[in-house]
Design an enzyme around this catalytic site. Structure first.
Site, short mmCIF file in Angstrom:
data_model
loop_
_atom_site.label_atom_id
_atom_site.label_comp_id
_atom_site.label_asym_id
_atom_site.label_seq_id
_atom_site.Cartn_x
_atom_site.Cartn_y
_atom_site.Cartn_z
N SER A 151 0.93 -0.95 0.02
CA SER A 151 0.17 -0.03 -0.08
C SER A 151 1.00 1.17 0.16
O SER A 151 1.80 1.43 -0.86
CB SER A 151 -0.86 0.02 1.18
N ASP A 227 -10.12 -5.31 -3.25
CA ASP A 227 -9.54 -4.51 -2.23
C ASP A 227 -10.54 -3.00 -2.50
O ASP A 227 -10.62 -2.65 -3.59
CB ASP A 227 -8.16 -4.32 -2.90
N HIS A 260 -7.39 -5.83 0.91
CA HIS A 260 -6.31 -5.11 0.97
C HIS A 260 -5.25 -5.64 2.44
O HIS A 260 -4.45 -4.85 2.73
CB HIS A 260 -6.68 -3.84 1.39
#
Lengths: 282, 282
Positions: A151, A227, A260
């Site tokens: 991320s 996600d 995620h």
């Protein structure tokens, strides 16, 4: 450049340690984690850096990342830094937002006030921490480095990887923010840390760096298609297009059903470690 | 016997779920975790139960246990129950000690007050939860079950395994409490839940059950030799002696340098899953 050992524990045929040092770059104490697989005396092991995402410290990947078995199998040292400076006197987002300030350093060297003094995670990862590792971990072979992250840390891995072309033999990322100049998380962070001039943002935007001609030797990206942050913040398709447009060798994989979280990261971690190991040992 | 799905997430080629139901055994809501590997429609998968240790819920092993890759590889369903009843009206240790009351059910059916009403983790694991799994997880093949656990949960796996001889094809444990009648944790728990008559404790003491003639088909135990609880609480050597004395087939391994934590459990988890899978598929 001395370090303090906060803990060491035996795991997966190696030593998982957590360490602390007084950083001259951030002006704060900084913690980081290192996993060193068992090795013969005098052996030199390649190093894989892992940069964490928003809200994380080193601890998230240490507890949930499932990297140790693969690192022990392939003889790779795994280093997990923190995501921002912390401690007394370090400014935070006025609203204590999760996406700016503490836990959200975005791997930049801030130039705007009041962030410029402490928020220097770019220089910390690029310069100070590698020097510290070199002096304190005799088995770490910094001639053979690779980098990955998740991320915000995927953004960090991509941009530090692209700018430091000679440093890394391979770069990978899990659900990275690929174009911070063009998503809300990135626009907030880059405005805050760097100011309004978008020209100054390019050094921290993987797609912009590709367009400027920077390359990495090889790139692997995994992205979950379930996600929640994909469409608005991560924008994987911009990286696909930038790699195609610029001839960057890349394997960017959409993983059906994955979100995620570390449930996703841990699923593909062993593959990333093996992929890096192959290139680190080539 | 309906269950509520609290969460599901895709991980390691399967589905990690957390569920809740109103337990008639404990008189409380109970939560548990189930990992189901992807499988063909109509396929039946063997089941591995994992009983957790003091202070834990299902969440510890779900986050840190590193079992999903191995369970997906071998096609094994992994079930992690809670360690005690919880909720309004459930009595706890007056001093909120970590080793009695909430988080410390010790896998017994309590007979002493005020515990007898809710603290019935033996019956919950032996009867209610298997029935619930059978009715709600179509892919779970309860003709092929195995059981493992850690510390207090290792005690649970050993004693539930020994008493339920036909139920489990294999039993394993990580750093189990092998003789609760002869260690401080066990003496406190068994006195509290069952009273002072040590005859009543035998059903909850693996070494005593072996001496009474109970056996399991096969037994694997891993114990770290740097485990702080080994000498006073776990007493692995009593299990070694009881197995030898009674002709119980067993592989009890001392692992050099490992402690009592999930850094140890996760190291050997994949081996335990593979060991059980071999027996579950034989």
């Amino acid at each position: 450049m001395t370090i303090e050992t906060l803990s060491t524990v035996r795991s997966h045929g190696g030593t998982q340690g957590v360490y602390k040092h007084a950083s001259t770059t951030t002006g704060t104490d900084m913690s980081f984690a290192v996993f060193v697989p068992d090795h013969e005396d005098g052996a030199k092991l390649p190093v894989l850096w892992y940069l964490s995402g928003l809200t994380c410290t080193h601890a998230n990947v240490v507890e949930k990342g499932e990297y140790r078995a693969a690192c022990a199998e392939h003889g790779v040292i795994f280093i997990a830094p923190d995501t921002s400076p912390r401690g007394e006197g370090v400014p935070d987002d006025p609203d204590a937002a999760y996406d700016f300030g503490l836990g959200a350093g975005f791997y930049v060297d801030a130039t705007a006030e009041p962030w410029a003094k402490n928020y220097r995670m770019r220089s910390y990862i690029e310069d100070e921490l590698p020097s510290l590792i070199l002096r304190n971990f005799a088995s770490a072979d910094l001639k053979r480095q690779a980098i990955t992250g998740h991320s915000m840390g995927g953004h960090g891995a991509l941009t530090i990887g692209l700018r430091g072309q000679d440093r890394f033999r391979s770069v990978s990322a899990f659900s990275p923010i690929v174009a911070p100049s063009r998503c809300p998380w990135g626009e907030k962070a880059l405005t805050g840390y760097l100011g309004d001039d978008r020209e100054d943002w390019h050094a921290y935007d993987a797609c912009a760096l590709l367009d400027q001609g920077l390359r990495v030797p090889d790139l692997l990206v995994d992205q979950g298609d379930a996600d929640n942050f994909r469409a608005e913040q991560l924008k994987t398709e911009l990286l696909v297009e930038a790699c195609e447009r610029n001839g960057q060798k890349a394997d960017i994989r959409m993983q059906p059903g994955y979100d995620h979280s570390y449930y996703f990261i841990s699923t593909f971690m062993a593959e990333h470690v093996a992929w890096h190991a192959e290139r680190l040992k080539a």
